[in-house]
Design a protein around this motif. Structure first.
Motif, PDB file in Angstrom:
ATOM      1  N   VAL A  70     -42.149 -16.988 -12.810  1.00 52.95           N
ATOM      2  CA  VAL A  70     -41.149 -17.286 -13.327  1.00 52.95           C
ATOM      3  C   VAL A  70     -41.360 -18.327 -14.537  1.00 52.95           C
ATOM      4  CG1 VAL A  70     -40.303 -17.609 -11.064  1.00 52.95           C
ATOM      5  CG2 VAL A  70     -41.769 -19.904 -12.051  1.00 52.95           C
ATOM      6  N   ALA A  71     -42.339 -18.374 -14.783  1.00 58.88           N
ATOM      7  CA  ALA A  71     -42.861 -19.487 -16.298  1.00 58.88           C
ATOM      8  C   ALA A  71     -44.003 -19.294 -16.530  1.00 58.88           C
ATOM      9  CB  ALA A  71     -41.852 -20.963 -16.448  1.00 58.88           C
ATOM     10  N   PHE A  72     -44.084 -18.864 -17.972  1.00 63.32           N
ATOM     11  CA  PHE A  72     -45.449 -19.308 -18.869  1.00 63.32           C
ATOM     12  C   PHE A  72     -45.652 -20.108 -19.640  1.00 63.32           C
ATOM     13  CE2 PHE A  72     -44.851 -14.885 -20.149  1.00 63.32           C
ATOM     14  CZ  PHE A  72     -44.590 -15.199 -20.912  1.00 63.32           C
ATOM     15  N   ARG A  73     -46.424 -20.396 -20.795  1.00 64.46           N
ATOM     16  CA  ARG A  73     -46.846 -20.941 -21.765  1.00 64.46           C
ATOM     17  C   ARG A  73     -48.653 -20.282 -21.764  1.00 64.46           C
ATOM     18  NH1 ARG A  73     -45.519 -27.438 -22.437  1.00 64.46           N
ATOM     19  NH2 ARG A  73     -47.765 -27.503 -21.713  1.00 64.46           N
ATOM     20  N   MET A  74     -48.250 -19.592 -22.840  1.00 70.38           N
ATOM     21  CA  MET A  74     -49.643 -19.063 -23.939  1.00 70.38           C
ATOM     22  C   MET A  74     -49.233 -18.976 -25.252  1.00 70.38           C
ATOM     23  SD  MET A  74     -52.763 -17.543 -22.830  1.00 70.38           S
ATOM     24  CE  MET A  74     -52.364 -17.604 -21.154  1.00 70.38           C
ATOM     25  N   MET A  75     -50.103 -20.070 -26.037  1.00 76.54           N
ATOM     26  CA  MET A  75     -50.918 -20.390 -26.483  1.00 76.54           C
ATOM     27  C   MET A  75     -51.630 -19.728 -27.679  1.00 76.54           C
ATOM     28  SD  MET A  75     -48.817 -22.823 -26.737  1.00 76.54           S
ATOM     29  CE  MET A  75     -48.351 -23.375 -28.806  1.00 76.54           C
ATOM     30  N   PRO A  76     -51.579 -18.977 -28.812  1.00 81.69           N
ATOM     31  CA  PRO A  76     -52.500 -18.370 -29.595  1.00 81.69           C
ATOM     32  C   PRO A  76     -54.017 -19.352 -29.603  1.00 81.69           C
ATOM     33  CG  PRO A  76     -50.300 -18.123 -30.726  1.00 81.69           C
ATOM     34  CD  PRO A  76     -50.508 -18.953 -29.753  1.00 81.69           C
ATOM     35  N   ASP A  77     -54.238 -19.997 -29.327  1.00 80.92           N
ATOM     36  CA  ASP A  77     -55.584 -20.846 -29.574  1.00 80.92           C
ATOM     37  C   ASP A  77     -54.989 -22.217 -28.747  1.00 80.92           C
ATOM     38  OD1 ASP A  77     -57.559 -21.220 -30.475  1.00 80.92           O
ATOM     39  OD2 ASP A  77     -57.182 -21.027 -32.405  1.00 80.92           O
ATOM     40  N   TYR A  78     -56.204 -23.085 -28.924  1.00 74.43           N
ATOM     41  CA  TYR A  78     -56.118 -24.254 -28.532  1.00 74.43           C
ATOM     42  C   TYR A  78     -55.395 -25.106 -29.312  1.00 74.43           C
ATOM     43  CZ  TYR A  78     -60.200 -22.798 -25.202  1.00 74.43           C
ATOM     44  OH  TYR A  78     -60.992 -22.082 -24.645  1.00 74.43           O
ATOM     45  N   LEU A  79     -54.832 -25.882 -28.514  1.00 70.54           N
ATOM     46  CA  LEU A  79     -54.193 -27.450 -29.121  1.00 70.54           C
ATOM     47  C   LEU A  79     -55.987 -28.202 -29.715  1.00 70.54           C
ATOM     48  CD1 LEU A  79     -51.200 -28.044 -27.364  1.00 70.54           C
ATOM     49  CD2 LEU A  79     -51.639 -26.860 -29.531  1.00 70.54           C
ATOM     50  N   SER A  80     -55.489 -29.100 -30.213  1.00 66.54           N
ATOM     51  CA  SER A  80     -56.254 -29.993 -30.840  1.00 66.54           C
ATOM     52  C   SER A  80     -55.884 -31.473 -30.584  1.00 66.54           C
ATOM     53  CB  SER A  80     -57.167 -29.568 -31.731  1.00 66.54           C
ATOM     54  OG  SER A  80     -56.097 -29.661 -33.321  1.00 66.54           O
ATOM     55  N   SER A  81     -56.477 -32.569 -30.867  1.00 65.38           N
ATOM     56  CA  SER A  81     -56.101 -33.668 -30.778  1.00 65.38           C
ATOM     57  C   SER A  81     -57.879 -35.097 -31.529  1.00 65.38           C
ATOM     58  CB  SER A  81     -55.945 -35.374 -29.558  1.00 65.38           C
ATOM     59  OG  SER A  81     -57.157 -34.407 -28.766  1.00 65.38           O
ATOM     60  N   THR A  82     -56.971 -36.098 -32.073  1.00 66.11           N
ATOM     61  CA  THR A  82     -57.625 -36.540 -33.095  1.00 66.11           C
ATOM     62  C   THR A  82     -58.088 -37.795 -32.765  1.00 66.11           C
ATOM     63  OG1 THR A  82     -57.418 -35.099 -34.834  1.00 66.11           O
ATOM     64  CG2 THR A  82     -58.431 -37.143 -35.172  1.00 66.11           C
ATOM     65  N   PHE A  83     -59.569 -38.273 -32.090  1.00 60.64           N
ATOM     66  CA  PHE A  83     -60.262 -39.792 -31.804  1.00 60.64           C
ATOM     67  C   PHE A  83     -61.375 -39.614 -32.924  1.00 60.64           C
ATOM     68  CE2 PHE A  83     -62.120 -42.769 -28.876  1.00 60.64           C
ATOM     69  CZ  PHE A  83     -60.864 -43.579 -29.059  1.00 60.64           C
ATOM     70  N   SER A  91     -56.032 -26.992 -23.523  1.00 55.53           N
ATOM     71  CA  SER A  91     -55.336 -26.102 -23.534  1.00 55.53           C
ATOM     72  C   SER A  91     -54.085 -26.659 -22.198  1.00 55.53           C
ATOM     73  CB  SER A  91     -56.426 -24.782 -23.180  1.00 55.53           C
ATOM     74  OG  SER A  91     -55.261 -24.332 -22.155  1.00 55.53           O
ATOM     75  N   ASN A  92     -52.924 -26.181 -23.141  1.00 57.03           N
ATOM     76  CA  ASN A  92     -51.961 -26.723 -21.720  1.00 57.03           C
ATOM     77  C   ASN A  92     -51.232 -25.249 -21.700  1.00 57.03           C
ATOM     78  OD1 ASN A  92     -50.594 -25.564 -24.131  1.00 57.03           O
ATOM     79  ND2 ASN A  92     -49.001 -27.151 -24.797  1.00 57.03           N
ATOM     80  N   CYS A  93     -51.963 -24.298 -21.458  1.00 51.14           N
ATOM     81  CA  CYS A  93     -51.024 -23.150 -20.907  1.00 51.14           C
ATOM     82  C   CYS A  93     -51.602 -23.057 -19.978  1.00 51.14           C
ATOM     83  CB  CYS A  93     -52.285 -21.828 -21.682  1.00 51.14           C
ATOM     84  SG  CYS A  93     -52.411 -21.609 -23.288  1.00 51.14           S
ATOM     85  N   PHE A  94     -49.871 -22.420 -19.221  1.00 47.56           N
ATOM     86  CA  PHE A  94     -50.503 -21.704 -17.840  1.00 47.56           C
ATOM     87  C   PHE A  94     -49.258 -20.725 -17.685  1.00 47.56           C
ATOM     88  CE2 PHE A  94     -46.414 -24.409 -19.191  1.00 47.56           C
ATOM     89  CZ  PHE A  94     -45.310 -23.868 -17.696  1.00 47.56           C
ATOM     90  N   CYS A  95     -49.388 -20.763 -15.789  1.00 51.54           N
ATOM     91  CA  CYS A  95     -48.376 -19.386 -15.364  1.00 51.54           C
ATOM     92  C   CYS A  95     -48.610 -19.885 -14.210  1.00 51.54           C
ATOM     93  CB  CYS A  95     -49.585 -18.602 -15.091  1.00 51.54           C
ATOM     94  SG  CYS A  95     -48.783 -17.153 -14.091  1.00 51.54           S
ATOM     95  N   LEU A  96     -46.405 -19.961 -13.691  1.00 51.57           N
ATOM     96  CA  LEU A  96     -46.273 -21.062 -12.874  1.00 51.57           C
ATOM     97  C   LEU A  96     -45.606 -19.380 -12.083  1.00 51.57           C
ATOM     98  CD1 LEU A  96     -45.380 -23.063 -11.276  1.00 51.57           C
ATOM     99  CD2 LEU A  96     -43.433 -22.732 -12.564  1.00 51.57           C
ATOM    100  N   VAL A  97     -46.119 -19.098 -10.810  1.00 46.67           N
ATOM    101  CA  VAL A  97     -45.550 -18.174  -9.212  1.00 46.67           C
ATOM    102  C   VAL A  97     -44.481 -19.176  -8.698  1.00 46.67           C
ATOM    103  CG1 VAL A  97     -46.364 -16.488  -7.830  1.00 46.67           C
ATOM    104  CG2 VAL A  97     -47.849 -17.148 -10.467  1.00 46.67           C
TER     105      VAL A  97
END
Length: 844
Positions: A70-83, A91-97
Motif C-alpha cells: 500500500v506504500a513504499f519509499r525507495m530511494m535511488p541511493d543511501y541518505l547520509s548525515s554528518t557527525f 537507508s530510509n527505504c521501506f515497504c508497507l504491506v
C-alpha cells in the motif's frame, strides 16, 4: 491466508519452524522486540548481517503473508548525515504491506477478521540492487586472460598449455560482461563455452593472470562448477512491465465476482497464448483471482503473439497469470523512486515474495573521534494494527478451529505412565503448562490421553484443548501504552515500562528500578512471554523530532551538558525527521497509537495434521541409521504423503523399506564419472566378453553402444559426455548432441530419469502442490539439491510406476522388489527393512 517466514536459511531453504528462526535471531546484539538501543521502545525486530549475512545479496527478505503493498519509499541511493566531519550512510527505504486476516467457523459461518500491516524498514536502496545474473563458483575453477583453441592442432595445444591460468576458490562471484558473445574452446578433450566475466570478489595475481576485484577474465561454463544467481527484484516497485511468456498460457476474460468475502474467480478461457508471446501490463494494477480454487496473481495484459508456421500473430488484451514462473521480464520501469509513495491502487503480493535486501545503517560510536562508526546491514521488521475488531479476534469470538493445537494443563493433576495401551497412575502431579502440538494416545477403553512429559500422561478430558485461534487462552496479552514517549529513563521507569515488566514477570515483588525493567525486557528465558505481548504504543515512524514524544532528548542534553553530546542529539534528530513517513502518508490514515505484535508471532501455523509417517517408522526403514537426517526429511515425508494420498499402512511399509534400500533416504544425483571398464560393464552390454569385436553376435546393437570401446577417452571419467550418450534418444531425451541424457539423469530418493519423466513430474507437482509452481524441465537439479523435491520425487515414482502403489497394498516384498528393481537384487535387505517397519507399525 498463506504465511511465510521473512527470511530463508543460508542454503535457500525454509526454516523448519518458528523456533528455528527465533533461535537464529537470538544472536542479534540489538533490535529486539519491546526494547531497542538507547533504552527506547522498539516495536519490531532487526534482521541483520550479524545473523543472516546471506540476506545482503543472495536470499532476500520476504513478505510474511498474502496481502497488498500500500506504500513504499525507495530511494535511488543511501541518505547520509554528518557527525564530527564524517559522512554516515543510512537507508530510509521501506515497504508497507496490508493484510486481511480472516478465519471462518464452518458450522456457524461466523468470522474472526481484522486488518494488520507488516513494515520492512531500512531496505537496500535501488541503485545497489543486482540487476543482472551473477555467476558464482561452486568449486575451485580456473580463469584465463584468453580462450584456448577449439579442437586444437598439436601446435595450438602446446601453445594453449603455456597460457597462464589461475584457480579461484569456491564462492568467487562474477558479473557477466554485457555485449560480449560466448567463445568456444577446448580443455583436454572437453569443449566448453567460455564467457567473459568481471570478478566481483577480491582475488590475487598469479603467473600473469589478473584476478583482482573488477578485472575481466574468461571462465569455462560447466554446470557442476558454476551456478547462476538470478536477481531477486522487488516487483512491487514497477509500473509498466514488458515480458515474454516462457510457456503456453491461457488468456482469460474479465473475472467474475467470488462468493461473499472471497477473491474473484478468473474469467473463462478466451485465447491460447503460446510460449514467446509478448505481453505488457501495469504492475500497479495486479489482482489475485482464483483458478482451480487457488489464488493466482493476474494482470490485464496487452499481448502480441509470435508468428508461427501457418498462423499469423495476433494482438489483443486478456487477463494472464504473471507469476515469475510463467514470464521472462524483458523490460520494466520504476517511476516512483526517491519519494514517499502511497499507491493509488495497492499491488497484490504473496507470502514469500521478495521485499528486498538488508540496507546499510552507519552510526557514530564516539562523541569526539573521527571515523568512529558502526556499520551494519539490517532490516527492521514490524507488525501492527489499529483495527477495532482485534479484541474479538484475540478472544476467538467466532470459535474457529484448525491450525496448530495446544493443550493447557492445570497444576495438580495425577500423571499416569503408559504401558502398551494401559495407563498406570503415578504419584507425580502435573505442573501448569501449555503444550504445543501435544502427543495423544488411546487406552484399551478408547479414552484419549495427552503426554505431558516424556512417558507421563493425563486424561485429555481434564485439560483445555485449544487451537492457535484461541489467542488469549494460549498466552497472548494486551498492554495499552498509549501516549508513552517510549523512553526508559535511567532514574525511574515510566508507568508504561512498569506495566510491561509486571506483565512479563507478574511474580516479581517490590519496587522495580529502570535496571530491573531493562533486565526483564531482555530476559531470554521469558522470550516466549515477551513475543506474546501485543502492545499499543505510538509508532516511532509517526512523529518528527519536534514532537512532545521526543522531549526526553532535550532533557538529556540539559543533563549531560556537553557540546559534543548536543551535536550528537542534533544529528539523531535529523535522522528521525528523515525516517518519518506515517504522518506524511495521510491517505493511509494510520496512527499514532497502534497495536504492535512481535513479528513472528503473527505467522500462523498450517493445519496440524496427524503424522502419517513417524520418526520411528523412518528409523526402522533406515535400520536406525542417520537419525538427524531422518528428522530433517520427516516434515516433507508427511507433506507429500498427504498430497499424494499415501494412506494405506502396508503400502507405507513397502514404500519406506524400498526407499531405505535404494537411497538410505538421501537425495541422490546419479554419478556418471566412471572408469572405462566400469562404464562398459554398466552401459556397454548385458552379457558377453568385454572386447568390442567379439560382442557383435552376443549383444543387441542398441545396447552395445560401440562408442564406449571405439571412443573410450571421450566418455571415461566424463560424466556429461557419458550421460549424454548412453541416455540419448530414450525416455523423451534428444540426441547425444542435445545433452538431454546428462541433463535429465537420475535424481531423487528413488531416481527419476529421462526428459519425459521430468516433464511428468513437473505436471504432477504443480497439480499436487499448486501453491508452489515449478518447472523441473528448466531446473532439473532441484530434484537433487532441494530436499523437499528430492523426497517428493519418491512419491511421484511410487504413484506412477506400473501401478506400484495399488500393488503394494496387497503384495509381498518380492512382488514390490521386482517392480522397483526389475529383478530380485537386494531382496534380503529390502525384506529386513520391511520387517522392521512392520514391527513398529504393528502390521504383518
Amino acid at each position: 491466508m498463506k504465511y511465510a517466514f521473512p527470511i530463508l536459511t543460508q542454503d535457500g531453504k525454509e526454516f523448519a519452524d518458528s523456533k528455528a528462526l527465533n533461535g537464529l535471531l537470538k544472536g542479534e546484539s540489538g533490535g529486539h522486540y519491546l526494547l531497542g538501543g538507547h533504552s527506547k521502545w522498539h516495536g519490531g525486530i532487526h534482521i541483520s548481517e550479524q545473523t543472516a549475512p546471506w540476506c545482503k545479496d543472495k536470499h532476500p527478505v520476504r513478505c510474511i503473508a498474502d496481502g497488498k503493498v500500500v506504500a513504499f519509499r525507495m530511494m535511488p541511493d543511501y541518505l547520509s548525515s554528518t557527525f564530527q566531519g564524517q559522512k554516515l550512510k543510512f537507508s530510509n527505504c521501506f515497504c508497507l504491506v496490508q493484510h486481511a486476516y480472516c478465519e471462518t467457523n464452518p458450522d456457524t459461518k461466523e468470522k474472526n477478521e481484522f486488518t494488520f500491516y507488516s513494515l520492512y524498514m531500512h531496505l537496500l536502496p535501488w541503485d545497489h540492487y543486482q540487476k543482472r545474473d551473477k555467476l558464482v563458483l561452486k568449486t575451485g575453477r580456473n580463469v584465463r586472460n584468453s580462450v584456448p583453441h577449439l579442437h586444437p592442432t598439436t601446435e595450438q595445444a602446446a601453445s594453449d598449455k603455456l597460457l597462464p591460468a589461475l584457480t579461484l576458490p569456491a564462492g568467487t562471484e562474477f558479473d557477466r560482461v554485457a555485449g560480449v558473445p560466448l567463445k568456444r574452446g577446448s580443455l583436454g578433450k572437453t569443449d566448453y563455452d567460455f564467457v567473459l566475466v568481471k570478478v566481483l570478489s577480491s582475488g590475487k595475481q598469479s603467473d600473469g593472470v589478473l584476478a583482482t576485484q573488477g578485472c575481466e577474465v574468461w571462465l569455462a561454463m560447466e554446470e557442476a562448477a558454476v551456478t547462476t544467481i538470478m536477481p531477486k527484484l522487488p516487483n512491487w516497485l514497477y509500473d509498466q512491465v514488458a515480458a515474454e511468456l516462457t510457456q503456453a498460457m491461457a488468456g482469460r476474460a474479465d473475472p467474475v465476482p467470488g462468493e461473499t468475502g472471497q477473491l474473484p474467480k478468473a474469467g473463462a478461457h478466451s485465447i491460447s497464448l503460446p510460449a514467446g508471446t509478448r505481453i505488457t501490463f501495469d504492475a500497479h494494477r495486479l489482482e489475485f483471482q482464483l483458478i482451480g480454487g487457488q489464488p493466482r496473481k493476474m494482470a490485464r495484459c496487452t499481448f502480441e503473439m509470435p508468428v508461427q508456421e501457418g498462423l499469423a500473430g495476433q494482438c489483443g488484451q486478456a487477463w494472464v497469470c504473471v507469476e515469475d514462473t510463467f514470464i521472462k521480464v524483458l523490460n520494466q520501469s520504476a517511476s516512483n523512486l526517491g519519494k514517499l509513495y502511497p499507491l493509488p491502487s495497492p499491488v497484490p503480493i504473496a507470502a514469500g515474495d521478495t521485499i528486498g535486501y538488508l540496507g546499510l545503517v552507519e552510526t557514530p560510536t564516539s562523541l569526539v573521534e573521527r571515523d568512529a562508526k558502526k556499520s551494519i546491514h539490517q532490516v527492521h521488521l514490524e507488525v501492527f494494527s489499529q483495527d477495532t475488531r482485534l479484541a474479538e479476534v484475540l478472544a476467538n469470538k467466532a470459535q474457529t478451529k484448525g491450525g496448530a493445537s495446544y493443550a493447557k494443563v492445570p497444576a495438580g493433576l495425577p500423571l499416569a505412565r503408559k504401558d502398551n495401551a494401559s495407563f498406570t497412575p503415578t504419584e507425580t502431579l502435573s505442573q501448569e503448562v501449555l503444550l504445543d502440538s501435544p502427543k495423544q494416545a488411546k487406552d484399551n477403553a478408547d479414552i484419549d490421553w495427552i503426554e505431558v512429559t516424556t512417558g507421563l500422561f493425563v486424561q485429555q478430558s481434564k485439560v483445555d484443548m485449544l487451537s492457535q485461534h484461541d489467542w488469549l487462552k494460549i498466552g497472548f496479552q494486551q498492554v495499552d501504552g498509549s501516549g508513552s514517549d517510549g523512553h526508559l529513563a535511567p532514574e525511574a521507569p515510566s508507568p508504561f515500562f512498569l506495566k510491561l515488566a509486571k506483565t512479563i514477570d507478574p511474580k516479581r515483588e517490590g519496587e522495580l528500578t529502570s535496571a530491573d525493567v531493562h533486565k526483564i525486557l531482555q530476559d531470554k528465558a521469558k522470550a516466549e512471554t515477551i513475543r506474546k505481548l501485543i502492545v499499543k504504543h505510538p509508532s516511532e515512524w509517526y512523529e518528527t523530532s519536534t514532537s512532545p514524544s521526543y522531549q526526553w532528548l532535550e532533557k538529556m542534553m540539559a543533563e549531560v551538558g556537553l557540546p559534543e553530546f548536543n551535536k550528537l542529539v542534533e544529528h539523531e534528530k535529523q535522522r528521525i525527521d528523515s525516517l518519518e513517513w506515517m504522518q506524511s502518508a495521510k491517505e493511509l490514515k494510520l496512527g499514532p497509537d497502534l497495536w504492535h505484535f512481535s513479528p513472528l508471532s503473527i505467522i500462523q501455523k498450517s493445519e496440524n495434521k496427524a503424522e502419517i509417517i513417524t520418526l520411528e517408522m523412518l528409523l526402522a526403514a533406515n535400520l536406525q541409521k542417520n537419525e538427524g537426517h531422518c528428522r530433517e526429511i520427516l516434515l516433507y515425508m508427511n507433506k507429500y504423503a498427504y498430497a499424494y494420498g499415501l494412506d494405506d499402512r502396508k503400502a507405507i511399509a513397502h514404500f519406506l523399506s524400498q526407499i531405505g534400500h535404494e537411497s538410505q533416504f538421501l537425495a541422490v544425483d546419479e554419478d556418471l564419472n566412471y572408469s572405462a571398464p566400469r562404464m562398459r560393464q554398466i552401459f556397454g552390454c548385458i552379457k558377453g566378453p568385454k572386447e568390442y569385436n567379439k560382442l557383435q553376435d552376443d549383444c543387441n546393437l542398441g545396447r552395445l553402444r560401440e562408442k564406449l570401446w571405439t571412443e573410450e577417452s571421450t566418455y571415461a571419467r566424463n560424466a556429461k559426455s557419458l550421460g549424454s550418450y548412453v541416455y540419448a534418444n530414450r525416455n523423451g531425451n534428444g540426441s547425444e548432441a542435445s545433452g538431454d541424457g546428462y541433463k535429465y539423469r537420475g535424481r531423487g530418493l528413488i531416481q527419476i530419469t529421462g526428459k519425459v519423466q521430468y516433464e511428468l513430474f513437473t505436471k504432477t507437482h504443480n497439480e499436487k502442490v499448486p501453491s508452489d509452481i515449478k518447472n523441473f524441465l528448466e531446473n532439473p537439479d532441484d530434484v537433487a539439491t532441494n530436499l523437499s523435491y528430492a523426497v517428493e520425487s519418491a512419491f511421484f515414482y511410487w504413484f506412477t510406476k506400473q501401478n506400484l502403489h495399488a500393488k503394494a497394498k496387497t503384495g509381498n516384498v518380492m512382488d514390490i522388489t521386482r517392480i522397483v528393481n526389475g529383478g530380485d537384487n537386494g531382496y534380503a535387505d529390502r525384506a529386513l527393512r520391511y520387517s522392521k517397519v512392520s514391527e513398529v507399525m504393528g502390521i504383518s
